[in-house]
Design an enzyme around this catalytic site. Structure first.
Site, PDB file in Angstrom:
ATOM      1  N   LYS A 225       3.241  20.876  17.873  1.00 50.52           N
ATOM      2  CA  LYS A 225       3.499  19.881  18.919  1.00 50.52           C
ATOM      3  C   LYS A 225       4.564  20.379  19.897  1.00 50.52           C
ATOM      4  CE  LYS A 225       1.928  15.833  16.411  1.00 50.52           C
ATOM      5  NZ  LYS A 225       2.271  14.501  15.891  1.00 50.52           N
TER       6      LYS A 225
ATOM      7  N   SER B 156       7.717  16.573  16.162  1.00 50.19           N
ATOM      8  CA  SER B 156       7.886  15.965  14.843  1.00 50.19           C
ATOM      9  C   SER B 156       6.542  15.445  14.358  1.00 50.19           C
ATOM     10  CB  SER B 156       8.906  14.823  14.911  1.00 50.19           C
ATOM     11  OG  SER B 156       9.145  14.296  13.625  1.00 50.19           O
ATOM     12  N   ASP B 157       6.342  15.511  13.061  1.00 50.84           N
ATOM     13  CA  ASP B 157       5.142  14.937  12.467  1.00 50.84           C
ATOM     14  C   ASP B 157       5.456  14.539  11.035  1.00 50.84           C
ATOM     15  OD1 ASP B 157       2.144  14.722  13.396  1.00 50.84           O
ATOM     16  OD2 ASP B 157       2.133  15.094  11.235  1.00 50.84           O
ATOM     17  N   GLN B 158       4.760  13.520  10.577  1.00 49.20           N
ATOM     18  CA  GLN B 158       5.017  13.014   9.229  1.00 49.20           C
ATOM     19  C   GLN B 158       3.741  13.053   8.405  1.00 49.20           C
ATOM     20  OE1 GLN B 158       5.770   8.691   8.289  1.00 49.20           O
ATOM     21  NE2 GLN B 158       7.826   9.522   8.051  1.00 49.20           N
TER      22      GLN B 158
END
Length: 192
Positions: free
Chosen positions: A52, A68-70
């Site tokens: 990203k 950011s990624d979860q």
């Protein structure tokens, strides 16, 4: 000072970053979120955060881009964003009485220097044993279909848990602010 760019369209991440910074740019990243074969949840979270941030690098000459990624994981299975009521209910039923780990990947990329750093912040939640009616009521009230693991920490989702374990509860919402402050400092941005 370089511009700060949040590579996200998530209103939750935007609200968290607003706690730290008065001005920043939000931009939609271009990243395929499909897990690779046998990819572990922690590795997926880090890879997506990096993808990203780097996907926007060509659009900003002097910027620090935050990606950011979860990824949520229950018993080794990745729990994605459910998208629908029925998938959310299935996820929550599978999590009953279980320990679920949320991995939040964080990546900062400075487009001028080329410096990139990344981190994965784990956070563990212990789900309560709830009835299907309670879970259905939660889903109808909260509608967390765009959230990994079908819950919103900043809302009624807290009622799903017996306890929480981790260093930064903001990671559950999607952006580990404690680590972000340190990473920004390493890139020359002093929040205070």
């Amino acid at each position: 000072m370089p511009a700060i760019v949040l590579a996200s369209t998530s209103p939750y991440r935007r609200q968290l970053l607003e706690r730290l910074l008065p001005e920043f740019i939000c931009a939609a990243p271009d990243a395929d979120e499909t897990p690779l074969p046998r990819e572990q949840p922690q590795a997926l979270a880090e890879r997506l955060a990096q993808a990203k941030a780097l996907s926007l690098a060509k659009h900003y000459q002097d910027a620090i881009i935050i990606g950011s990624d979860q990824v949520a994981s229950c018993q080794g299975n990745i729990l994605g964003k459910p998208g629908t009521y029925s998938q959310a209910l299935a996820q929550l039923l599978a999590c009953q009485g279980q320990r679920v780990t949320f991995y939040t990947g964080l990546c900062l990329h400075h487009t001028q220097s080329g410096k990139t750093s990344s981190w994965v912040e784990p956070f563990h939640v212990h789900f309560r044993q709830l009835s299907q009616t309670q879970l259905e009521n939660y889903l109808l009230r909260e509608q967390p279909y765009d959230c990994a693991g079908s819950f919103k920490m900043e809302g009624l989702g807290i009622a799903l848990f017996e306890r929480l374990e981790g260093d930064d509860p903001n990671a559950l919402i999607g952006l580990p602010l404690i680590r972000l402050v340190s990473m920004l400092s390493d890139q020359g941005v002093n929040i205070l």
